[in-house]
Design a protein around this motif. Structure first.
Motif: not given
Length: 383
Positions: A224-235, A246-253
């Protein structure tokens, strides 16, 4: 360069969108997630790999007389050497000291991705000469675009030979990959290790998952998008500590989750109902590629559990041949990951600089080979 009956024409494109998904995937195939159209499209449309980030798309394609795309080489004009994982900063310094401009250079790679992936992407029914025309086209583009050099990184062994036949210089490095020898389970894999290493891994796994920690695997529509929110914080946390930003932005995920979710495997360590760590993997036809990891709570050995042991477990359960756990990391050796050679090829336009680089690479290849021999002597497997 061209046969009048079957002319080979090279073109450059400023985005994957200019080539189009159908033509791109007809050349790239479906076995490696990193060369699919969706992956490059997410990098470029999200703004992660664009001129603003120093990755100016300049994809090279071979087309036939009817303008049908026959082969593609993913390429970028670079104004720096960040996000490549094949390090040439010393080359840039030497070039500058000699009074030259090393940048811009042409980078033939998947941005931010130190994983084995083909770079000579050829349509299945294309003439055999098409693949060998791509290095020539890249060399010509290097000069025409005013670049000092061209660098094709993380090639397959077969591709390396094609580049070498065109006069490109070979460079070797080392990673650590896990190989599936038809294991029926993780315990079956452990049985092939020495007693001391087997006990050490079991102890690490127990400690990593102590205190009620559980691991969740998520792929496809379950992400889910919530999962990506959580993972992006780790990233972001890991990226800030390792690269400065970081090289990648949130939109990429979000984009890869939508367009290639079945190629994605997210692993979360859950404690008391919340994620405390996560690892992002990509699923290929025969390989699981580990890419990013992060956490908000320190737990001993949890990094090894999520990034190495869980990846092995997934590969065994899904019949995958290999796990590639990313760049570098001699600590992987004790955990069943073995040294393998990685390959890149380099075109240096300036003759004198090319000669100096060739000498350097010859010595470096010998060092890499000797280091790999030594590393293999310390693998944890029973002799």
């Amino acid at each position: 360069m061209s046969d009048p009956q079957n002319p080979i024409i090279a073109k450059t494109f400023a985005s994957v969108a200019e080539i189009g998904e159908l033509d791109w995937n007809a050349c790239a195939g479906a076995s490696n997630p990193f060369v699919k159209y969706a992956f490059f499209d997410a990098l470029e449309r999200s703004g992660s790999a664009t001129s603003l980030s120093g990755w100016h798309p300049q994809h090279i394609a071979i087309v036939d007389a009817h303008d049908q795309v026959q082969a593609i080489m993913p390429a970028y004009i670079k104004s720096h050497s960040q996000g490549e994982y094949v390090f040439d900063h010393a080359w840039a310094d030497a070039y500058a000291r000699a009074g030259g401009n090393y940048y811009p250079k042409l980078q033939i790679s998947v941005p931010f991705t130190p994983a084995s992936a083909p770079k000579l992407l050829v349509r299945g029914d294309a003439p055999t000469a098409v693949a060998s025309a791509l290095p020539d086209a890249a060399a010509s583009a290097t000069v025409q675009l005013g670049c000092s050099s061209a660098h094709a990184t993380f090639l397959t062994k077969g591709e390396l030979e094609v580049f070498k036949s065109k006069g490109w210089l070979e460079r070797n490095d080392q990673q650590f990959h896990w190989s599936n020898r038809n294991y029926s389970s993780f315990d079956n894999f452990l049985e092939t290790l020495t007693s001391r290493k087997r006990k050490a891994i079991r102890k690490e796994r127990r400690e990593a998952l102590s205190g009620g920690i559980e691991v969740q695997w998520k792929t496809g529509e379950s992400i889910t998008e919530s999962d990506w929110d959580v993972f992006f914080e780790f990233y972001q946390d890991t990226g800030n500590r390792k690269w400065g930003s970081p090289y990648l932005n949130r939109t990429f995920f979000s984009m890869i989750g939508e367009s290639m979710g079945n190629d994605v495997l997210l692993m979360f360590a859950i404690k008391d109902g919340r994620a405390i760590a996560g690892a992002l993997n990509f699923i290929g036809a025969d390989t699981l590629f580990g890419r990013y990891w992060g956490c908000n709570t320190h737990v001993p050995f949890l990094h090894f559990e999520l990034c190495y042991y869980q990846a092995i477990d997934f590969a065994i359960k899904h019949g995958l041949d290999r796990v590639e756990a990313g760049a570098q990391g001699g600590h992987k050796l004790a955990r069943g990951y073995e040294p393998v050679t990685t390959y890149s090829a380099h075109y240096i336009a300036h003759p004198a600089f090319r000669e100096a680089i060739a000498d350097y690479l010859e010595n470096e290849r010998e060092h890499v080979a000797l280091d790999q021999l030594e590393m293999r002597a310390y693998t944890p497997f029973k002799k």
